[in-house]
Design a protein around this motif. Structure first.
Motif, PDB file in Angstrom:
ATOM      1  N   LEU A  71      30.989  82.425  42.516  1.00  0.00           N
ATOM      2  CA  LEU A  71      31.869  82.673  43.661  1.00  0.00           C
ATOM      3  C   LEU A  71      31.063  82.822  44.952  1.00  0.00           C
ATOM      4  CD1 LEU A  71      34.307  85.254  42.002  1.00  0.00           C
ATOM      5  CD2 LEU A  71      34.778  82.835  42.460  1.00  0.00           C
ATOM      6  N   GLU A  72      29.975  83.561  44.866  1.00  0.00           N
ATOM      7  CA  GLU A  72      29.118  83.748  46.043  1.00  0.00           C
ATOM      8  C   GLU A  72      28.538  82.408  46.504  1.00  0.00           C
ATOM      9  OE1 GLU A  72      25.019  86.120  47.367  1.00  0.00           O
ATOM     10  OE2 GLU A  72      25.828  86.355  45.341  1.00  0.00           O
ATOM     11  N   PHE A  73      28.122  81.568  45.548  1.00  0.00           N
ATOM     12  CA  PHE A  73      27.565  80.254  45.868  1.00  0.00           C
ATOM     13  C   PHE A  73      28.609  79.398  46.576  1.00  0.00           C
ATOM     14  CE2 PHE A  73      25.493  76.193  43.950  1.00  0.00           C
ATOM     15  CZ  PHE A  73      24.791  75.974  45.125  1.00  0.00           C
ATOM     16  N   CYS A  74      29.845  79.443  46.119  1.00  0.00           N
ATOM     17  CA  CYS A  74      30.907  78.663  46.758  1.00  0.00           C
ATOM     18  C   CYS A  74      31.123  79.115  48.207  1.00  0.00           C
ATOM     19  CB  CYS A  74      32.207  78.783  45.966  1.00  0.00           C
ATOM     20  SG  CYS A  74      32.195  77.917  44.383  1.00  0.00           S
ATOM     21  N   LYS A  75      31.048  80.412  48.441  1.00  0.00           N
ATOM     22  CA  LYS A  75      31.207  80.927  49.809  1.00  0.00           C
ATOM     23  C   LYS A  75      30.104  80.392  50.716  1.00  0.00           C
ATOM     24  CE  LYS A  75      31.543  85.225  52.473  1.00  0.00           C
ATOM     25  NZ  LYS A  75      31.549  86.713  52.401  1.00  0.00           N
ATOM     26  N   VAL A  76      28.879  80.411  50.220  1.00  0.00           N
ATOM     27  CA  VAL A  76      27.744  79.924  50.998  1.00  0.00           C
ATOM     28  C   VAL A  76      27.876  78.422  51.265  1.00  0.00           C
ATOM     29  CG1 VAL A  76      25.251  79.528  50.892  1.00  0.00           C
ATOM     30  CG2 VAL A  76      26.180  81.734  50.205  1.00  0.00           C
ATOM     31  N   LEU A  77      28.318  77.679  50.262  1.00  0.00           N
ATOM     32  CA  LEU A  77      28.489  76.230  50.429  1.00  0.00           C
ATOM     33  C   LEU A  77      29.602  75.922  51.428  1.00  0.00           C
ATOM     34  CD1 LEU A  77      28.137  75.099  46.705  1.00  0.00           C
ATOM     35  CD2 LEU A  77      26.539  74.600  48.566  1.00  0.00           C
ATOM     36  N   TYR A  78      30.679  76.722  51.389  1.00  0.00           N
ATOM     37  CA  TYR A  78      31.755  76.550  52.373  1.00  0.00           C
ATOM     38  C   TYR A  78      31.222  76.762  53.785  1.00  0.00           C
ATOM     39  CZ  TYR A  78      35.704  77.894  55.306  1.00  0.00           C
ATOM     40  OH  TYR A  78      36.594  78.005  56.346  1.00  0.00           O
ATOM     41  N   GLU A  79      30.418  77.787  53.958  1.00  0.00           N
ATOM     42  CA  GLU A  79      29.847  78.063  55.278  1.00  0.00           C
ATOM     43  C   GLU A  79      28.923  76.940  55.733  1.00  0.00           C
ATOM     44  OE1 GLU A  79      28.059  81.802  54.464  1.00  0.00           O
ATOM     45  OE2 GLU A  79      29.905  82.967  54.765  1.00  0.00           O
ATOM     46  N   ALA A  80      28.332  76.223  54.766  1.00  0.00           N
ATOM     47  CA  ALA A  80      27.469  75.091  55.112  1.00  0.00           C
ATOM     48  C   ALA A  80      28.262  73.843  55.454  1.00  0.00           C
ATOM     49  CB  ALA A  80      26.516  74.799  53.949  1.00  0.00           C
ATOM     50  N   GLY A  81      29.568  73.796  55.028  1.00  0.00           N
ATOM     51  CA  GLY A  81      30.382  72.655  55.409  1.00  0.00           C
ATOM     52  C   GLY A  81      31.220  72.018  54.324  1.00  0.00           C
ATOM     53  N   VAL A  82      31.269  72.581  53.116  1.00  0.00           N
ATOM     54  CA  VAL A  82      32.067  71.997  52.030  1.00  0.00           C
ATOM     55  C   VAL A  82      33.550  72.227  52.306  1.00  0.00           C
ATOM     56  CG1 VAL A  82      32.613  72.143  49.571  1.00  0.00           C
ATOM     57  CG2 VAL A  82      30.230  72.200  50.325  1.00  0.00           C
ATOM     58  N   ASP A  83      34.350  71.182  52.062  1.00  0.00           N
ATOM     59  CA  ASP A  83      35.791  71.241  52.344  1.00  0.00           C
ATOM     60  C   ASP A  83      36.636  71.578  51.122  1.00  0.00           C
ATOM     61  OD1 ASP A  83      35.962  70.056  55.239  1.00  0.00           O
ATOM     62  OD2 ASP A  83      34.573  68.758  54.151  1.00  0.00           O
ATOM     63  N   ALA A  84      36.140  71.280  49.919  1.00  0.00           N
ATOM     64  CA  ALA A  84      36.914  71.529  48.699  1.00  0.00           C
ATOM     65  C   ALA A  84      35.955  71.664  47.520  1.00  0.00           C
ATOM     66  CB  ALA A  84      37.909  70.394  48.447  1.00  0.00           C
ATOM     67  N   PHE A  85      36.436  72.357  46.495  1.00  0.00           N
ATOM     68  CA  PHE A  85      35.646  72.575  45.288  1.00  0.00           C
ATOM     69  C   PHE A  85      36.483  72.187  44.077  1.00  0.00           C
ATOM     70  CE2 PHE A  85      34.029  75.394  48.495  1.00  0.00           C
ATOM     71  CZ  PHE A  85      32.650  75.426  48.293  1.00  0.00           C
ATOM     72  N   ASP A  86      35.894  71.381  43.186  1.00  0.00           N
ATOM     73  CA  ASP A  86      36.527  71.266  41.876  1.00  0.00           C
ATOM     74  C   ASP A  86      35.641  71.987  40.883  1.00  0.00           C
ATOM     75  OD1 ASP A  86      35.372  69.227  39.729  1.00  0.00           O
ATOM     76  OD2 ASP A  86      35.054  68.250  41.660  1.00  0.00           O
ATOM     77  N   VAL A  87      36.274  72.781  40.032  1.00  0.00           N
ATOM     78  CA  VAL A  87      35.553  73.833  39.333  1.00  0.00           C
ATOM     79  C   VAL A  87      35.836  73.785  37.833  1.00  0.00           C
ATOM     80  CG1 VAL A  87      37.407  75.454  39.926  1.00  0.00           C
ATOM     81  CG2 VAL A  87      35.198  76.331  39.234  1.00  0.00           C
ATOM     82  N   ASP A  88      34.740  73.779  37.065  1.00  0.00           N
ATOM     83  CA  ASP A  88      34.837  73.904  35.614  1.00  0.00           C
ATOM     84  C   ASP A  88      33.772  74.879  35.147  1.00  0.00           C
ATOM     85  OD1 ASP A  88      32.443  72.501  35.731  1.00  0.00           O
ATOM     86  OD2 ASP A  88      33.231  70.655  34.879  1.00  0.00           O
ATOM     87  N   LYS A  89      33.397  74.809  33.872  1.00  0.00           N
ATOM     88  CA  LYS A  89      32.301  75.643  33.376  1.00  0.00           C
ATOM     89  C   LYS A  89      31.576  74.904  32.266  1.00  0.00           C
ATOM     90  CE  LYS A  89      34.878  78.481  29.992  1.00  0.00           C
ATOM     91  NZ  LYS A  89      35.245  79.861  29.637  1.00  0.00           N
ATOM     92  N   GLY A  90      30.382  75.406  31.933  1.00  0.00           N
ATOM     93  CA  GLY A  90      29.624  74.810  30.847  1.00  0.00           C
ATOM     94  C   GLY A  90      28.596  73.805  31.323  1.00  0.00           C
ATOM     95  N   CYS A  91      27.834  73.291  30.363  1.00  0.00           N
ATOM     96  CA  CYS A  91      26.772  72.332  30.655  1.00  0.00           C
ATOM     97  C   CYS A  91      26.542  71.493  29.400  1.00  0.00           C
ATOM     98  CB  CYS A  91      25.496  73.052  31.090  1.00  0.00           C
ATOM     99  SG  CYS A  91      24.901  74.295  29.891  1.00  0.00           S
ATOM    100  N   TYR A  92      25.473  70.735  29.364  1.00  0.00           N
ATOM    101  CA  TYR A  92      25.213  69.904  28.190  1.00  0.00           C
ATOM    102  C   TYR A  92      25.074  70.747  26.924  1.00  0.00           C
ATOM    103  CZ  TYR A  92      24.677  65.137  29.921  1.00  0.00           C
ATOM    104  OH  TYR A  92      24.927  63.883  30.406  1.00  0.00           O
ATOM    105  N   ASP A  93      24.555  71.948  27.043  1.00  0.00           N
ATOM    106  CA  ASP A  93      24.294  72.775  25.873  1.00  0.00           C
ATOM    107  C   ASP A  93      25.568  73.374  25.274  1.00  0.00           C
ATOM    108  OD1 ASP A  93      21.089  73.067  26.113  1.00  0.00           O
ATOM    109  OD2 ASP A  93      22.030  73.090  28.086  1.00  0.00           O
TER     110      ASP A  93
END
Length: 722
Positions: A262-284
Motif C-alpha cells: 500500500l505504501e509503495f502504491c502511494k509513492v508510485l501515485y505521487e511519482a505519476g501513476v494513474d491506475a493500479f491493477d493488483v494481484d498477489k504471488g510470484c513464480y514461487d
C-alpha cells in the motif's frame, strides 16, 4: 442479466474508455518476427478482441532490457518476445499497424513494458556462458544451481532510460498509454521487493527507488498526460502460502507485506501513476497470479483491490484500481464493481476463450459466452514448450490470422459419433459451414470425460463451460443441427447414410493386473466418477493408483469433500508431471494441507494426503497394499519448484537408482485406478475395413489419448476443411 456497471464509460488519466472491461496482458510470445516486430498473427489477435468490444487492450510483456538481461534474447540476437526498444523504424512499423487495427472499433490500447525476466528467465543462456542478472545474488527459479549476479547501478539506470525511450516509441506508434510490468517476481519486482533485493549500497538499496525512477522517466519523455498503469503484487504471499517454516527456509523469511505494498502504491501515485491493477504471488506460488480452475471466483478481489481502493479513499488518492483474478463470469465481475472494490475489471483468459465476451454481455447473450475452463494447457504451457498462446476451448485463438470459418460449396451429410468436446466442436463447426450434420450420443448428456470431471466441486469452471456449450448447441439445433441422445449407433447403421463420419468415441479404461487385487474392492476411477463417487459407509482409507492430474484431483476431492484418508501412488519421478505449473502447484499446495479452493486457512485439509512418487503398488493382501518406494525420490510436495521440459537439458538433475527401494504397507478399504486408457477405436476400424473409400476421421481420445486442446483443435481443423 443487466451488467450496468461493467458497461459504464471510465477513464484512466486522460484516456477515456467505452466500458470498464480491460484485457489483461498475456505473453505475445512467438507473435513477433525474430527482430521483435509484431506480425499479422499478433495484429489479428488484438483486432479480434477490439471487435468484441473490450474497453482497453494491453499487450503482453515487451522487455526494455535487451543487452542487459540475457534471458530475453535468443541466439544471434534474435528474440521470441516483441521489441519496441531503440529507434528501429522496421520494428515501429509493426506497432503502428497494430494500433491502427484496433482503434477503429473504439478500443484503447496500452503497451506493457517490462524490465525483463531476471531470475525467472530461462537458465539456458548461462549454460552457454552468459552471466545472468537479478537485483542481488539470486538463484534461477528453474535450475537453482544457476546463479544470477547483481546488476550494477549503472546498468539499472540504463534500464530506466530504456523505459523512457520505449514509452515514447509507443506513444508515437499510436498507443494510448503504458502499463509497467511490476508484479509476479519478474525483474522489476525483484528490484522493488524484499525477497530478492538485498542491496546494501547505492541508489537502489531503496526498494521503492527503481519504480519511482521508471515512472518519472516515462512522464519526462511522454508528458504528464500520457497515462500509466502499474501492475503490482500487493504481496508475494509466500508466508501465507507455505507457513513460517518453509518461508524462513526457502525464502529467507522476506517478502513485501500488504502494508508495504500500500505504501509503495502511494509513492508510485505521487511519482505519476494513474491506475493500479493488483494481484498477489510470484513464480514461487504461481497459482496466485495465474489462478487455476480450482480456485473460487473473484479469489482475491476484495482482499487486494478492495483494500487498495479503501486505502486510496482514506488517503485521498485519485488513482483507479483494477481488479483481477477469476472474474470471467459476468455476474461476478459486475459484483466486484457494485461492491466498490475496484473501478475496472481485468480479464485475461476469459477473453482468450471468447473475444466477444464484452459484446455478448452488452447484448444480453451471457449464456453464449465460451467459458474459460482454467486448465491453462494451451495459453500457458504452450509457451513453455516453445509455441505461442492458444486456447483449449477456442481453436481460433492464436490463429486469428489464418483460421477462417467459410461456407461450404458442396453440402455433405455428416455423422458425428460421440458428444464429447471433440464431437461437439466437429458438429458445430461443420453445421456453421452449411453441412447437414447429425450428432449421435449414447448417453443423455454432452461432455464425455469433461462431464465426469464436472462432478468434482473444484471443477466449477467445467460445469459452467458445459452449461453454455449445451445452450449454444440448443441454438444451433433450432437452426437445423440434429442431435440424438441415448442413441448408441453401430457402424453398419450409418455407413451408407452419410458422406463423412467423425468417430469421437473416447477411450477404453483399463486396470493393471496386480497380485492379490481380487482380495480388495477396486474400481476404475472414471467409472467411480460416473457413479457419482458413491461409497459404502465402511470405506475410510482410499488408495489412488496413478499420480497424474486425474488421480490427484479425485484423491484431493475425496479428502476435501468427504473427509476420507487418501493415499496417492505415482510411478513417475514427480507427481502430476505433465500439467501446467500453476495448476500443478496449486493441486500440490492443497494436497499438502497448505491451501484450499477458497484460499482460506479454515478450508485446508485437516491432514495432508499421503503421496508416494517414484513408487509402485506391487501386491495386495487382505485390506493391505504393499508399495515399493524409491528411497532416493524427492519430496512429493514442492509447489514452489517448476518441472523442466524434457527437451531442455538440466545438467544438475539427479537420476534415481531403480533398485534403491523399500516396501511400505498401508491399510486400504478401496482402490481407485487412475491409470491411462487406450483409444476406443473399434468403431473407426470397423468403418475403415467395411468402406475404406469413405471419408472417415478418428478424433480425440479415440485416436490418441491426449489433452483437451488437441481434441478440440483437431476437430475444428478437419470440420473447417471438409
Amino acid at each position: 442479466m443487466a451488467c450496468e456497471k461493467l458497461l459504464e464509460p471510465c477513464n484512466i488519466g486522460t484516456c477515456d474508455l467505452m466500458n470498464r472491461v480491460i484485457m489483461a496482458p498475456m505473453g505475445n510470445i512467438n507473435m513477433a518476427d525474430p527482430i521483435g516486430r509484431p506480425t499479422e498473427k499478433m495484429i489479428a489477435y488484438f483486432r479480434e478482441r477490439a471487435k468484441g468490444g473490450t474497453g482497453l487492450l494491453i499487450t503482453g510483456l515487451v522487455p526494455v532490457s535487451y543487452g542487459i538481461d540475457p534471458t530475453v534474447s535468443e541466439d544471434n540476437d534474435t528474440t521470441y518476445l516483441p521489441r519496441i526498444d531503440g529507434t528501429s523504424r522496421t520494428r515501429l512499423s509493426g506497432w503502428r499497424d497494430l494500433t491502427a487495427a484496433v482503434r477503429p472499433y473504439g478500443s484503447k490500447i496500452f503497451i506493457q513494458l517490462s524490465a525483463g525476466l531476471g531470475r525467472v528467465g530461462s537458465p539456458e543462456p548461462a549454460l552457454k556462458g552468459r552471466i545472468l542478472r537479478s537485483a542481488s545474488f539470486n538463484r534461477n527459479f528453474y535450475v537453482p544451481q544457476v546463479p544470477h549476479l547483481p546488476l550494477s547501478d549503472r546498468k539499472i539506470r540504463k534500464i530506466v532510460k530504456s523505459f523512457g525511450q520505449c514509452a515514447v516509441n509507443a506513444k508515437v506508434s499510436g498507443f494510448d498509454g503504458v502499463q509497467i510490468h511490476g508484479h509476479e517476481g519478474y525483474l522489476m519486482d525483484q528490484l522493488t521487493s524484499d525477497p530478492w533485493n538485498r542491496r546494501r549500497f547505492g541508489r537502489y538499496r531503496n526498494k521503492f527507488q527503481f519504480g519511482i525512477d521508471v515512472v518519472k522517466e516515462i512522464k519526462k519523455r511522454c508528458g504528464d498526460d500520457f497515462p500509466i498503469i502499474y501492475r503490482i503484487d500487493l504481496t508475494q504471499a509466500l508466508e501465507e502460502s507455505y507457513g513460517k517454516e518453509v518461508f524462513r527456509k526457502k525464502f529467507r523469511g522476506k517478502e513485501r507485506t500488504i502494508e508495504e505494498g500500500l505504501e509503495f502504491c502511494k509513492v508510485l501515485y505521487e511519482a505519476g501513476v494513474d491506475a493500479f491493477d493488483v494481484d498477489k504471488g510470484c513464480y514461487d506460488n504461481w497459482f496466485w497470479p495465474h489462478p487455476p480452475a480450482y480456485f473460487d471466483d473473484a479469489i482475491y478481489a476484495e482482499e487486494l483491490a478492495g483494500r487498495l481502493k479503501a486505502y486510496f479513499l482514506k488517503e485521498n488518492i485519485d488513482a483507479k484500481v483494477i481488479a483481477v483474478g477469476k472474474l470471467g463470469k459476468p455476474e461476478v465481475a459486475e459484483k466486484v464493481l457494485e461492491k466498490g472494490w475496484a473501478d475496472c475489471v481485468m480479464l485475461g483468459r476469459p477473453l482468450l476463450a471468447d473475444p466477444y465476451w464484452t459484446r455478448k454481455v452488452k447484448e444480453g447473450r451471457e449464456k453464449e459466452i465460451v467459458h474459460c475452463i482454467g486448465d491453462q494447457e494451451a495459453c500457458l504451457e504452450s509457451l513453455k514448450l516453445g509455441g505461442h498462446s492458444c486456447c483449449t476451448v477456442n481453436p481460433y485463438m492464436g490463429f486469428e490470422d489464418c483460421k477462417q470459418l467459410t461456407k461450404t460449396d458442396v453440402v455433405k451429410r455428416i455423422a458425428v459419433i460421440g458428444a464429447g468436446p471433440a464431437g461437439c466442436e466437429a458438429a458445430m463447426t461443420a453445421h456453421k459451414r452449411g453441412h447437414d450434420v447429425t450428432l449421435f450420443e449414447k448417453t443423455d448428456h454432452i461432455g464425455g470425460q469433461l462431464h465426469l470431471a464436472g462432478k468434482l466441486k473444484i471443477k466449477h469452471d467445467i460445469r459452467r463451460y458445459l452449461e453454455n456449450l449445451q445452450y449454444r448447441l440448443d441454438l444451433l439445433a433450432d437452426e437445423g443441427l440434429k442431435i440424438e441422445f441415448n442413441n448408441e449407433v453401430a457402424p453398419d447403421d450409418i455407413k451408407d447414410e452419410f458422406n463423412v463420419i467423425f468417430c469421437c468415441t473416447g477411450l477404453e479404461t483399463r486396470i493393471p493386473e496386480i497380485e492379490g487385487m481380487e482380495s480388495i474392492p477396486h474400481q476404475e476411477i472414471r467409472e467411480f466418477l460416473d457413479n457419482d463417487m458413491q461409497l459404502t459407509d465402511d470405506v475410510k482409507d482410499i488408495l489412488v493408483v496413478g499420480g497424474g492430474i486425474l488421480g490427484c484431483e479425485v484423491g484431493y476431492s475425496l479428502a476435501y469433500e468427504k473427509g476420507l484418508n487418501v493415499t496417492v501412488v505415482g510411478k513417475n519421478k514427480d507427481l502430476i508431471p505433465r500439467t501446467v505449473m500453476a495448476n500443478r502447484s496449486q493441486m500440490l499446495w492443497m494436497m499438502m494441507g497448505k491451501g484450499s479452493p477458497s484460499g482460506k486457512k479454515d478450508d485446508v485439509l485437516k491432514e495432508p494426503i499421503t503421496s508416494y512418487n517414484a513408487s509402485e503398488v506391487v501386491r495386495f493382501y487382505g485390506n493391505k497394499a504393499i508399495i515399493e518406494v524409491n528411497k532416493g525420490r524427492e519430496p512429493p510436495y514442492t509447489p514452489w519448484r517448476s518441472l523442466i521440459p524434457e527437451n531442455v537439458n538440466n545438467p544438475f538433475e539427479k537420476k534415481l537408482k531403480p533398485g534403491n527401494v523399500e516396501e511400505v504397507e498401508i491399510d486400504v478399504d478401496l482402490v481407485l485406478f487412475a491409470t491411462s486408457g487406450k483409444p476406443n477405436n473399434s468403431f473407426y476400424r470397423h468403418l475403415m475395413k467395411a468402406c475404406p473409400s469413405k471419408e472417415t476421421y478418428s478424433i480425440g481420445d479415440s485416436r490418441e489419448p491426449a489433452n483437451l486442446w488437441k481434441a478440440i483443435n483437431d476437430a475444428n481443423e478437419i470440420a473447417r476443411n471438409i
